[in-house]
Design an enzyme around this catalytic site. Structure first.
Site, PDB file in Angstrom:
ATOM      1  N   GLY A 137      43.713  12.877 -22.125  1.00 39.13           N
ATOM      2  CA  GLY A 137      45.116  12.885 -21.712  1.00 39.13           C
ATOM      3  C   GLY A 137      45.802  11.602 -22.140  1.00 39.13           C
ATOM      4  O   GLY A 137      45.162  10.685 -22.669  1.00 39.13           O
ATOM      5  N   ASP A 138      47.110  11.571 -21.941  1.00 37.06           N
ATOM      6  CA  ASP A 138      47.926  10.391 -22.278  1.00 37.06           C
ATOM      7  C   ASP A 138      47.856  10.042 -23.756  1.00 37.06           C
ATOM      8  O   ASP A 138      47.971   8.873 -24.136  1.00 37.06           O
ATOM      9  CB  ASP A 138      47.499   9.164 -21.440  1.00 37.06           C
ATOM     10  CG  ASP A 138      47.540   9.453 -19.957  1.00 37.06           C
ATOM     11  OD1 ASP A 138      48.506  10.095 -19.524  1.00 37.06           O
ATOM     12  OD2 ASP A 138      46.603   9.048 -19.250  1.00 37.06           O
ATOM     13  N   LYS A 158      51.344  13.239 -26.290  1.00 37.30           N
ATOM     14  CA  LYS A 158      51.752  14.612 -26.625  1.00 37.30           C
ATOM     15  C   LYS A 158      53.249  14.814 -26.419  1.00 37.30           C
ATOM     16  O   LYS A 158      53.893  15.520 -27.178  1.00 37.30           O
ATOM     17  CB  LYS A 158      51.014  15.634 -25.740  1.00 37.30           C
ATOM     18  CG  LYS A 158      49.536  15.676 -25.958  1.00 37.30           C
ATOM     19  CD  LYS A 158      48.879  16.657 -25.006  1.00 37.30           C
ATOM     20  CE  LYS A 158      48.937  16.256 -23.561  1.00 37.30           C
ATOM     21  NZ  LYS A 158      48.225  15.032 -23.203  1.00 37.30           N
ATOM     22  N   GLY A 200      52.149  13.754 -17.035  1.00 35.40           N
ATOM     23  CA  GLY A 200      53.371  12.973 -17.166  1.00 35.40           C
ATOM     24  C   GLY A 200      53.621  12.590 -18.610  1.00 35.40           C
ATOM     25  O   GLY A 200      52.700  12.211 -19.330  1.00 35.40           O
ATOM     26  N   HIS A 201      54.845  12.752 -19.053  1.00 24.41           N
ATOM     27  CA  HIS A 201      55.237  12.306 -20.393  1.00 24.41           C
ATOM     28  C   HIS A 201      56.429  11.391 -20.219  1.00 24.41           C
ATOM     29  O   HIS A 201      57.310  11.680 -19.412  1.00 24.41           O
ATOM     30  CB  HIS A 201      55.790  13.450 -21.250  1.00 24.41           C
ATOM     31  CG  HIS A 201      54.871  14.567 -21.508  1.00 24.41           C
ATOM     32  ND1 HIS A 201      53.548  14.409 -21.783  1.00 24.41           N
ATOM     33  CD2 HIS A 201      55.113  15.899 -21.590  1.00 24.41           C
ATOM     34  CE1 HIS A 201      53.024  15.594 -22.017  1.00 24.41           C
ATOM     35  NE2 HIS A 201      53.942  16.513 -21.900  1.00 24.41           N
ATOM     36  N   GLN A 205      47.362  17.159 -20.062  1.00 22.86           N
ATOM     37  CA  GLN A 205      46.058  16.501 -19.983  1.00 22.86           C
ATOM     38  C   GLN A 205      45.373  16.539 -21.367  1.00 22.86           C
ATOM     39  O   GLN A 205      46.045  16.718 -22.371  1.00 22.86           O
ATOM     40  CB  GLN A 205      45.166  17.130 -18.901  1.00 22.86           C
ATOM     41  CG  GLN A 205      45.644  16.864 -17.468  1.00 22.86           C
ATOM     42  CD  GLN A 205      46.623  17.885 -16.935  1.00 22.86           C
ATOM     43  OE1 GLN A 205      46.523  19.064 -17.222  1.00 22.86           O
ATOM     44  NE2 GLN A 205      47.562  17.433 -16.154  1.00 22.86           N
TER      45      GLN A 205
HETATM   46  P1  IMP Z   1      43.798  15.928 -10.961  1.00 28.71           P
HETATM   47  O1  IMP Z   1      44.295  16.669 -12.135  1.00 28.71           O
HETATM   48  O2  IMP Z   1      44.880  15.234 -10.185  1.00 28.71           O
HETATM   49  O3  IMP Z   1      42.910  16.758 -10.086  1.00 28.71           O
HETATM   50  O4  IMP Z   1      42.852  14.727 -11.490  1.00 28.71           O
HETATM   51  C1  IMP Z   1      41.606  14.973 -12.120  1.00 28.71           C
HETATM   52  C2  IMP Z   1      41.372  13.981 -13.247  1.00 28.71           C
HETATM   53  O5  IMP Z   1      42.283  14.244 -14.301  1.00 28.71           O
HETATM   54  C3  IMP Z   1      41.598  12.515 -12.860  1.00 28.71           C
HETATM   55  O6  IMP Z   1      40.706  11.718 -13.604  1.00 28.71           O
HETATM   56  C4  IMP Z   1      43.012  12.256 -13.338  1.00 28.71           C
HETATM   57  O7  IMP Z   1      43.245  10.880 -13.596  1.00 28.71           O
HETATM   58  C5  IMP Z   1      43.028  13.066 -14.614  1.00 28.71           C
HETATM   59  N1  IMP Z   1      44.369  13.506 -15.010  1.00 28.71           N
HETATM   60  C6  IMP Z   1      45.095  14.513 -14.508  1.00 28.71           C
HETATM   61  N2  IMP Z   1      46.251  14.639 -15.165  1.00 28.71           N
HETATM   62  C7  IMP Z   1      46.252  13.711 -16.126  1.00 28.71           C
HETATM   63  C8  IMP Z   1      47.181  13.376 -17.176  1.00 28.71           C
HETATM   64  O8  IMP Z   1      48.234  13.971 -17.342  1.00 28.71           O
HETATM   65  N3  IMP Z   1      46.807  12.350 -17.998  1.00 28.71           N
HETATM   66  C9  IMP Z   1      45.623  11.693 -17.857  1.00 28.71           C
HETATM   67  N4  IMP Z   1      44.738  11.980 -16.911  1.00 28.71           N
HETATM   68  C10 IMP Z   1      45.044  12.982 -16.053  1.00 28.71           C
END
Ligand code: IMP
Length: 419
Positions: A12-13, A16, A40-41, A221
């Site tokens: 992720g991050d 995108k 988040g973007h 993600q």
């Molecule tokens: P959850 O999606 O909140 O359940 O988090 C599960 C894992 O995914 C954690 O390690 C979060 O930091 C990671 N995560 C969820 N959404 C993002 C994203 O948009 N970017 C980066 N990491 C994410």
């Protein structure tokens, strides 16, 4: 016009949002298929910064239609405040599938309580209730947009589901019950606000596709956070792969012509879990962007963990996604380095493993740095030779062309390799 899925190839991050923003200029339809406001973007247009969590960032182009698919999970309060913050009319611009599931306050509560209970083994979730909401969906205890917008159905579903949720809160965590009446009152009102945007998204996209209009599928993600193929259990709860784009939007896989995999020029991760090329100590403090606001998660403001580019990982995620072209982002971050390390192998292994990633020994190739700013570069030709070489190494390892490069957060700092 070809339809494209844009997916993250790391954790992720990857940037995108910026790639979507760029492609949105050409697309009529932009579809978000999975995840929720955990994503988040940040998009920078001129000197204005926009933050997106669930609404596709392509909404900033006036002619686009944006869709939130049945595979997503929606926190109505968060979505409505994102809609308000845009300060543009979303009538006939934003469409929400009735099949998407709703994140309720008890999901956020259970997310936090479960993380606390896991202690050292916590996933490091965003705390947005995403996991518990998807768990309820799979356990058939969920409540969808279709029910949220219909007062009677919402009441029935809450009556069916809440006693079990309250048992869970009390028996597992010794927590007070949540009030069904309060939730109903608040969510019935939120449902009425979202109701005008609910539409048969699946059919609309089917028709768009039949008419040959371009659909842009916006991944959220990254591949290694995928609930099945990611670094389990340190993953999110949805399918973050290109296949998830079709399943989550309710369109067939034939609706996707190209898969554009987005990879940062190095690697980052927020949350817990293994990360073979992660830097720490003195090595980390020498890494150019380790302490700046550009390496902080958009959703939670947490610092991202940082490491060298991992080609073993990228080969694996290119395969999981059927990537046809690559976008390399944040190349400028490597500008000041004398030498850049790239992981080409894991000692003793010939592929990315399903377990034991924390014990892996990465083997690196050292590439020369370019030691000059690329922030003003706007074409492939202007890139320093060593930066071109870096990009070539990625292409050669993956046997997939790099089509897009970005050297800064602004819209104009991304350029296509060819016109
Ligand atoms: P959850 O999606 O909140 O359940 O988090 C599960 C894992 O995914 C954690 O390690 C979060 O930091 C990671 N995560 C969820 N959404 C993002 C994203 O948009 N970017 C980066 N990491 C994410």
């Amino acid at each position: 016009m070809k339809s494209v899925a844009v997916i993250g190839m790391q954790w992720g991050d990857e940037g995108k949002g910026k790639v979507i923003d760029l492609l949105s200029e050409k697309a009529l339809h932009i579809a978000r298929a999975q995840g929720g406001n955990n994503a988040g973007h940040t998009i920078v247009v001129g000197n204005k910064e926009y933050r997106f969590h669930l609404i596709p960032s392509g909404i900033l182009y006036p002619k686009t239609k944006c869709y939130i698919g049945g595979g997503t999970v929606i926190d109505p309060t968060s979505l409505l405040s994102e809609m308000d913050a845009l300060q543009i009319s979303l009538k006939n611009r934003l469409f929400i599938s009735p099949y998407a599931h709703i994140v309720f306050p008890y999901h956020r509560l259970l997310d936090k309580l479960a993380e606390q209970a896991k202690g050292q083994a916590a996933v490091g979730t965003t705390g947005r209730g995403i996991g518990p909401c998807y768990a309820d969906k799979a356990a058939r205890n969920g409540i969808r947009v279709a029910e949220l917008v219909d007062g009677g159905l919402l009441r029935d579903r809450l009556e069916a589901v809440l006693p079990r949720k309250n048992e869970e809160l009390k028996k597992l965590y010794g927590h007070e019950p949540v009030s069904g009446a309060d939730i109903f009152r608040e969510y019935a009102t939120l449902g009425q606000k979202l109701a005008p945007f609910v539409a048969p998204v699946e059919e609309m996209l089917y028709v768009a596709r039949k008419q040959g209009e371009m659909i842009l599928f916006e991944g959220a993600q990254g591949a290694l956070l995928d609930v099945t193929f990611g670094t389990y259990p340190y993953v999110t709860s949805s399918c973050t792969l290109s296949g998830g784009a079709s399943a989550g939007m309710g369109v067939g896989p034939t609706a996707i012509d190209e898969v554009l995999g987005v990879a940062k020029a190095y690697t980052t991760r927020v949350g817990n879990g293994p990360f073979p090329t992660e830097l720490s100590g003195a090595e980390l403090s020498r890494f150019p962007d380790h302490n700046t606001s550009r390496e902080v998660g958009t959703t939670t403001g947490r610092k991202r963990r940082i490491g060298w580019l991992d080609l073993v990982l990228l080969k694996h995620t290119a395969c999981l996604n059927g990537v046809t072209k690559i976008a390399v982002t944040k190349l400028d971050i490597l500008d000041g380095l004398d030498e850049i390390l790239v992981c080409t192998k894991y000692t003793g292994l010939d592929r990315f493993p399903a377990t034991g990633l924390e014990k892996i020994k990465p083997e690196y190739k050292t590439l020369p740095g370019w030691k000059t700013s690329t922030k003003q570069v706007r074409s492939w030709k202007e890139l320093p030779k060593a930066a071109q070489h870096y990009v070539h190494c990625i292409e050669q390892a993956l046997e997939i062309p790099v089509a897009l490069i970005s050297v800064g957060p602004e819209r104009e700092s991304s350029f296509w390799r060819e016109a």
